[in-house]
Structure formats: C-alpha cells, structure tokens
Design an enzyme around this catalytic site. Structure first.
Site, PDB file in Angstrom:
ATOM      1  N   LYS A 181      -9.877 -46.223 -23.267  1.00  0.00           N
ATOM      2  CA  LYS A 181     -10.366 -45.272 -22.260  1.00  0.00           C
ATOM      3  C   LYS A 181     -11.755 -44.732 -22.637  1.00  0.00           C
ATOM      4  O   LYS A 181     -12.260 -45.004 -23.727  1.00  0.00           O
ATOM      5  CB  LYS A 181      -9.345 -44.146 -22.086  1.00  0.00           C
ATOM      6  CG  LYS A 181      -7.981 -44.650 -21.574  1.00  0.00           C
ATOM      7  CD  LYS A 181      -8.027 -45.096 -20.134  1.00  0.00           C
ATOM      8  CE  LYS A 181      -6.939 -46.041 -19.690  1.00  0.00           C
ATOM      9  NZ  LYS A 181      -5.571 -45.620 -19.708  1.00  0.00           N
TER      10      LYS A 181
HETATM   11  C1  LIG Z   1      -4.079 -45.740 -19.206  1.00  0.00           C
HETATM   12  C2  LIG Z   1      -3.520 -45.229 -17.944  1.00  0.00           C
HETATM   13  C3  LIG Z   1      -2.397 -44.393 -17.894  1.00  0.00           C
HETATM   14  C4  LIG Z   1      -1.552 -44.126 -19.090  1.00  0.00           C
HETATM   15  O1  LIG Z   1      -2.218 -43.507 -20.123  1.00  0.00           O
HETATM   16  P1  LIG Z   1      -1.500 -43.355 -21.539  1.00  0.00           P
HETATM   17  O2  LIG Z   1      -2.369 -42.368 -22.244  1.00  0.00           O
HETATM   18  O3  LIG Z   1      -1.491 -44.700 -22.183  1.00  0.00           O
HETATM   19  O4  LIG Z   1      -0.133 -42.847 -21.279  1.00  0.00           O
HETATM   20  C5  LIG Z   1      -2.025 -43.845 -16.689  1.00  0.00           C
HETATM   21  N1  LIG Z   1      -2.691 -44.117 -15.560  1.00  0.00           N
HETATM   22  C6  LIG Z   1      -3.753 -44.935 -15.551  1.00  0.00           C
HETATM   23  C7  LIG Z   1      -4.459 -45.180 -14.269  1.00  0.00           C
HETATM   24  C8  LIG Z   1      -4.191 -45.537 -16.733  1.00  0.00           C
HETATM   25  O5  LIG Z   1      -5.226 -46.378 -16.723  1.00  0.00           O
END
Ligand SMILES: *Cc1c(COP(=O)(O)O)cnc(C)c1O
Length: 373
Positions: A181
């Site tokens: 991210k």
């Molecule tokens: C990565 C992601 C999540 C989940 O995030 P985590 O921190 O891994 O639980 C949820 N929604 C979207 C759109 C994502 O890209």
C-alpha cells in the site's frame, strides 16, 4: 531487466525509528502508535484515528461499533479485494453488491438505491485504485435512508474529490498499511471517525473490550482493568507505528512521484489500439495507488504471462468478488450478475507503479506492453 511489481519506500530514518522501538522495552501499542495516530488525524484533518493491525480489522470494527450484524445488510462493490465484503460477514451481516462504473471501477452511485431494503444499515464504497467515489451523492443517499457510510480507503489516503478529502463525508474510513500500500508497515491498518464516543468504543474493541490499554496498565501505576464488551485483538504495535511515522511525513512527496509516473503511462497509452484506460473524473486528486490497463479479454492472461517472461511484475486488481468460489457457493452468485465488474475483471492488468520505479524502468515496461499488444 527485472522489474518488481512493487517496492516499498522504507528509508534509513524509518529503520532508525524502528531500532529505537526495539531498543526500548515497549514493543506493543504505546507512544509510537499514539504519535502516528495524531499525525494521521492531522494529515486528514479528522479528529480521531485508531491504529489497528489491518484494514480488514478496521472494516470489521466499524461495523461492530455501529452495532451492525446478524440480519443486517451492507451495500458494497464486487470490484475490490475480498477483505471488503469478508469483513461484513465477520460482523455477521450480509454483503449486498452493486455494480460499478465502467470508467472508474467505483461503485455506481446511481444503482445503490435499488438495492436498499429495510435491512440495509451501511454502504461501504471503495475508492478504487486511488480515485475517490462520488461521496457527495453517496452521502445524500445515506442521509435519505438513515444509513451509515464506511469508506474503504485502502487505496486512497491522499485522495480528494470536489474539495472533499477521504474520511470527511463517511461516518468512518478504513485504511490499510499492508505490504504493497501507499505507506506500509508490512501489515497494519487504521480507522478514522468523527465522534468521540465511537473513538472510545473502537479503542476498547481493538483490545478485547478492555477499558485500559497496556500502556495505561504498565507505564503508570498498576490499576485493575475490566472487560466491558467482547472485543478483538487488533491493536497496532509500536514497531508498526514507528515504520509509518516517517512515511506519513513523506506521503505527499511519494504521491508526487507516483503521479508523475502515472501521467507518463496515461500519455503513452492513451489512444493506443488494443488498450483501454480508466478515466479520472473532473475535480479529482488521484492517489495513484494502482495503474491499470484493460486489454482484449481473450488475450489478457497470455499478455500477463508474456510480461512476466520479460521480467515485469504484474497483478490483477481484481477478479470480482462475487465470482470467487466461496461467494458463488454461499450466495449463488453467477456470471452475469454484475456485468461491468466482470468485464473489468476479465480485461484488467496492473502495471508497476511506486516512487522508486524509475523512468528508465517505466520506458522498458511501456515498450514491452506495446510489443506484446
Ligand atoms: C488491501 C485492501 C484491503 C485489506 O487491507 P488489509 O490491511 O490487508 O486488511 C481492503 N480493501 C482494499 C480495497 C484493499 O486493497
């Protein structure tokens, strides 16, 4: 050439801050988490941030904090990572999908009302790839039916639309600091809210429903603690907090680098035969989390393989949630239920995009994409 799909931007200063935590006695939730929470709130101009272990946890706790569960319905999009709708089921509620816009992949606000029933309690819009959903329109609908909005902002910490930032019109917004991210602590997440009561409840829910944190229990004089609601084990720790503080300070610089690479991609691929691009709506500040192209659905998987053969890391964001095996068998979803999401899911390819991705590397990716198409 070998080009990773993603490389994080953790630097020396970040590593030193983590080292500071490791040399202290306090590894779990403490002052580094509080510092990150305060700075994150300040960045978004919101009053409360609660640091968690993931965005999935944030979505789950948001639903619990508003007492959404068994018998309730939550509207969301099939064009997301399955965490979004899984969290609805973790809370005991039922996800109800609405198809997306062809141009953006975001939930089609025009279609939301037709899915609202007496059981609907919340809408979870996902700001796909870093482009914000139409929050003004979604807020109007939510107000009309007295339901809440939980933003899935995993792709979009930095976004803005119609001068509205992420988290401003939603009752809660959920963020991910997962390994790929925009800022990352490997695993990690946060939730923002506007309301002091919800902040208090969420702080308890992230740690078993206990009314005092470990920092309160051990850094001050010992006091008995109590458990007042059934909570979960979702508290962010100081190592994660320390990793995020510096990245948050650099977040606008990191964004600028991605934006410039994103625009270079758009410039060369616009109008190219065999490639379709997502469109950026007007009055958007795009967080540029992912760059995607759409190709002929009969050739997509072949193109994925060819690019990987050339050393280029690629991904598919996303094959729609409703067609995953669990969702098919549990809810009876089938091909044709959400045609726009399905069409994107069959044609989309995500290309590398991150601050340390160089223009030389990007030129190579562009050349190979053009060649294979
Ligand atoms: C990565 C992601 C999540 C989940 O995030 P985590 O921190 O891994 O639980 C949820 N929604 C979207 C759109 C994502 O890209």
């Amino acid at each position: 050439m070998k080009i990773e799909f993603f490389r994080h931007s953790v630097d020396k200063e970040d590593r030193e801050r983590v080292d500071e935590v490791l040399r202290s006695i306090f590894l779990t939730t403490g002052s580094f988490v509080s510092e990150f929470e305060e700075k994150f709130s300040k960045y978004l101009n919101l009053p409360y941030t609660i640091g968690l272990t993931s965005c999935t946890a944030a979505l789950h706790l948001a639903l619990l904090a508003w007492e959404i569960g068994e018998g309730d319905e939550v509207i969301t999009t099939p064009m997301s990572f399955c965490a979004t709708s899984n969290a609805v089921m973790h809370a005991g509620a039922t996800p109800v999908f609405v198809d997306v816009e062809e141009d953006t992949g975001n939930i089609n606000a025009e279609l939301i009302e037709s899915k609202i029933t007496k059981k609907t309690k919340a809408i979870i819009p996902v700001h796909l790839y870093g482009q914000m959903c139409d929050m003004k329109k979604i807020r109007q609908i939510a107000d009309r039916y007295k339901i809440i909005i939980i933003e899935d902002a995993a792709h979009c910490i930095e976004g803005m639309r119609d001068n509205i930032k992420v988290g401003q019109l939603g009752d809660a917004a959920c963020f991910s600091f997962y390994a790929t991210k925009n800022i990352t602590s490997g695993e990690g997440g946060a939730i923002t809210v506007h309301d002091a009561k919800k902040d208090e409840i969420l702080r308890m829910l992230r740690l078993h429903g206990i009314d005092k944190s470990a920092a309160d229990r051990y850094t001050k004089r010992y006091k008995h603690w109590d458990m007042v609601v059934l909570g979960w084990k979702y508290n962010m720790d100081n190592i994660q907090g320390a990793l995020l503080i510096g990245q948050l300070a650099r977040i606008e610089d990191l964004l600028k680098k991605r934006q410039s690479l994103y625009e270079r991609y758009v410039d060369v691929f616009t109008g190219l035969k065999g490639i379709r691009l997502m469109k950026t709506k007007s009055d958007i500040n795009h967080a540029c989390h992912l760059f995607t192209i759409q190709v002929d659905e009969n050739k997509r998987d072949e193109i994925l393989l060819s690019l990987q053969d050339k050393g280029i890391g690629v991904a598919v964001n996303y094959r729609p949630i409703h067609l995953l095996s669990y969702y098919r068998s549990h809810f009876g979803f089938k091909e044709g239920d959400f045609p726009v999401a399905e069409s994107i899911g069959k044609r989309t390819i995500s290309l590398p995009l991150y601050p340390s991705f160089t223009e030389v590397e990007q030129d190579y990716v562009i050349e190979q994409v053009k060649k294979v198409i």
